[in-house]
Design a protein around this motif. Structure first.
Motif, PDB file in Angstrom:
ATOM      1  N   HIS A   2      38.174  27.370  50.246  1.00 39.43           N
ATOM      2  CA  HIS A   2      38.622  27.998  49.014  1.00 39.43           C
ATOM      3  C   HIS A   2      40.058  28.443  49.188  1.00 39.43           C
ATOM      4  O   HIS A   2      40.415  29.026  50.212  1.00 39.43           O
ATOM      5  CB  HIS A   2      37.725  29.189  48.663  1.00 39.43           C
ATOM      6  N   ARG A  21      40.829  38.987  34.222  1.00 38.53           N
ATOM      7  CA  ARG A  21      42.010  39.221  35.079  1.00 38.53           C
ATOM      8  C   ARG A  21      43.132  38.261  34.727  1.00 38.53           C
ATOM      9  O   ARG A  21      44.308  38.606  34.769  1.00 38.53           O
ATOM     10  CB  ARG A  21      41.617  39.041  36.549  1.00 38.53           C
ATOM     11  N   SER A  62      36.231  38.199  44.395  1.00 41.18           N
ATOM     12  CA  SER A  62      36.086  36.996  43.586  1.00 41.18           C
ATOM     13  C   SER A  62      35.774  35.796  44.482  1.00 41.18           C
ATOM     14  O   SER A  62      34.810  35.057  44.244  1.00 41.18           O
ATOM     15  CB  SER A  62      37.388  36.767  42.797  1.00 41.18           C
ATOM     16  N   LYS A 113      31.702  34.468  45.344  1.00 37.89           N
ATOM     17  CA  LYS A 113      31.266  33.094  45.023  1.00 37.89           C
ATOM     18  C   LYS A 113      30.764  32.379  46.274  1.00 37.89           C
ATOM     19  O   LYS A 113      29.756  31.687  46.240  1.00 37.89           O
ATOM     20  CB  LYS A 113      32.450  32.281  44.477  1.00 37.89           C
TER      21      LYS A 113
HETATM   22  N1  URA Z   1      40.589  32.212  43.655  1.00 37.92           N
HETATM   23  C1  URA Z   1      39.496  32.878  43.209  1.00 37.92           C
HETATM   24  O1  URA Z   1      38.408  32.329  43.126  1.00 37.92           O
HETATM   25  N2  URA Z   1      39.646  34.160  42.837  1.00 37.92           N
HETATM   26  C2  URA Z   1      40.815  34.817  42.921  1.00 37.92           C
HETATM   27  O2  URA Z   1      40.857  35.979  42.592  1.00 37.92           O
HETATM   28  C3  URA Z   1      41.956  34.121  43.384  1.00 37.92           C
HETATM   29  C4  URA Z   1      41.817  32.804  43.751  1.00 37.92           C
END
Ligand code: URA
Length: 434
Positions: free
Chosen positions: A82, A168, A183, A187
């Motif tokens: 990610h 956001r 965030s 996930k």
């Molecule tokens: N990627 C994400 O999933 N969330 C964020 O806040 C920033 C980058």
């Protein structure tokens, strides 16, 4: 509990308890807490920050806001990567297929565009008909069948992040360490991955403007992952310049396809090989060099490209668009930006390049706004390149916002520093934290 009291508490710099954080996340997810109070809380968190216990509680509350996938549901080692967000960052579209072609399972939950950065979900949705809102059972079935699925946060999985992320994006509360951590890691923990590679971007086009900011974010996320017994690796990579040449949704998908066909810009291709190699290495398939060789072979054999086709087809898109990117709709308008001077591109403000792309229609100003998938920028010149006065620096594309081309050009030129000396070359990977 009253949301008003929690906002005031955080606004005044106090520490929220785990119970209060869970109450906020649950209430916002099920609609009891309205957008305006959640936005005020995000702004309070932005200014006041959170301590490690609060960040951890927020992350777990985001994870628990929906269903979580457990280890028994997907066969094989699940590895994800990610990015913390950048400009022109389309790596997931390349490394997901590479890693899956090398035998690891990639069950990826991605996001939409955020602030000045693009998001994998928007990019994928530029392929007509492609669904990123699979139900949990469809998601698991697809990963077991073909090894790869990329979806967005849904009503099933990490729904709190789906709502907070969109909020956001339009309330200037993106670049906050606790909000980014919860965030991303919310996930990742919901997807139940075994191994996670974090690509922590640092520089003008990132939410971490300095390497020190990036290191702090990486340390907090790695710590949360390790406590959840995940194998973690973080790469700090340069985002002082956009990655590759394409910025904007379908333009980036096309560049990702070119890269999977063995072409594409060198910086982008090499970062993809490295990140995919770290994913394959974490899955226990070999050392870094062996895994780099496997990643290169997944491209040269065409296996990774075939996997992207399979994924697009499984998620309802037309796989012919992958073999023949000329099928992507073209923008109605394009404009070539001439260089105002002779010299070298000395440095660029990558965030402003992202803003120029937004002005062309590639992102949202409000939660409800739709995206022009054809909009964006293709760079003819990048940092370190020599340029002659009048030569094309970049081409701007738009279908919906022809009137904004002048504004985008102005933002773009202000963000491009051309000098009579060449800049020093910067490495793309700054540091690897194992
Ligand atoms: N990627 C994400 O999933 N969330 C964020 O806040 C920033 C980058």
């Amino acid at each position: 509990m009253r949301m008003y009291d929690l906002i005031k508490k955080k606004r005044d710099g106090e520490v929220l308890s785990e119970e209060e954080i869970r109450w906020f996340i649950e209430g916002y997810t099920d609609g009891r807490i309205p957008d305006y109070q959640a936005a005020a809380m995000c702004m309070a968190i932005y200014f006041r920050g959170m301590d490690n216990a609060e960040i951890s509680a927020l992350t777990l509350a985001v994870k628990d806001s929906g269903e979580t996938l457990d280890f028994s549901e997907i066969e094989g080692i699940r590895v994800d990567k990610h990015s913390t967000g950048g400009v022109g960052d389309k790596t997931s579209l390349v490394i997901g297929p590479i890693a899956a072609a090398c035998g690891v399972k990639v069950a990826k939950i991605s996001g939409r565009g955020l602030g000045h950065t693009g998001g994998t979900v928007d990019k994928l949705e530029s392929i007509k008909g492609l669904r990123t809102d699979l139900y949990k059972s469809e998601f698991i079935d697809q990963v077991n069948r073909i090894g790869l699925a990329i979806i967005g946060q849904s009503a099933d999985i990490a729904p709190a992040d789906k709502k907070l992320y969109a909020l956001r994006d339009v309330t200037a509360t993106v670049d906050s360490l606790p909000l980014i951590t919860s965030s991303i890691m919310g996930k990742k923990l919901a997807a139940g991955d075994d191994c996670i590679v974090l690509d922590v971007k640092c520089g003008s086009g990132s939410f971490n403007k300095t390497v020190e900011d990036g290191e702090r974010l990486a340390a907090v996320m790695v710590d949360i992952g390790k406590r959840a017994e995940k194998k973690m690796l973080a790469v700090l990579s340069d985002m002082d310049k956009p990655l590759g040449r394409a910025i904007g949704n379908s333009l980036e998908v096309i560049e990702a396809i070119e890269t999977l066909k063995g072409g594409g810009p060198e910086d982008f291709r090499e970062l993809c090989i490295d990140l995919a190699a770290y994913m394959i290495e974490l899955a226990g398939k070999g050392d870094t060099e062996e895994c780099r060789a496997m990643a290169r072979e997944a491209i040269s054999s065409g296996k990774a490209l075939a996997l992207l086709e399979d994924m697009v087809e499984a998620q309802g898109g037309d796989p012919r668009w992958i073999r023949h990117p000329s099928l992507f709709p073209k923008s109605l308008y394009s404009y070539e930006v001439p260089s105002p001077a002779d010299g070298w591109i000395y440095r660029v403000d990558a965030e402003q390049y992202g803003m120029a792309s937004l002005a062309l229609g590639a992102g949202r100003n409000t939660k409800e706004e739709s995206i022009d998938y054809t909009a964006g920028i293709v760079l003819a010149k990048k940092t370190g390149d020599r340029v002659a006065k009048g030569e094309t620096l970049a081409t701007l594309y738009t279908t919906e916002k022809q009137g904004n081309i002048g504004q985008a050009e102005k933002i773009f030129l202000t963000a491009t520093d051309i000098r009579t000396e060449a800049p020093e070359e910067q490495p793309l990977i700054i540091k690897v934290i194992r």
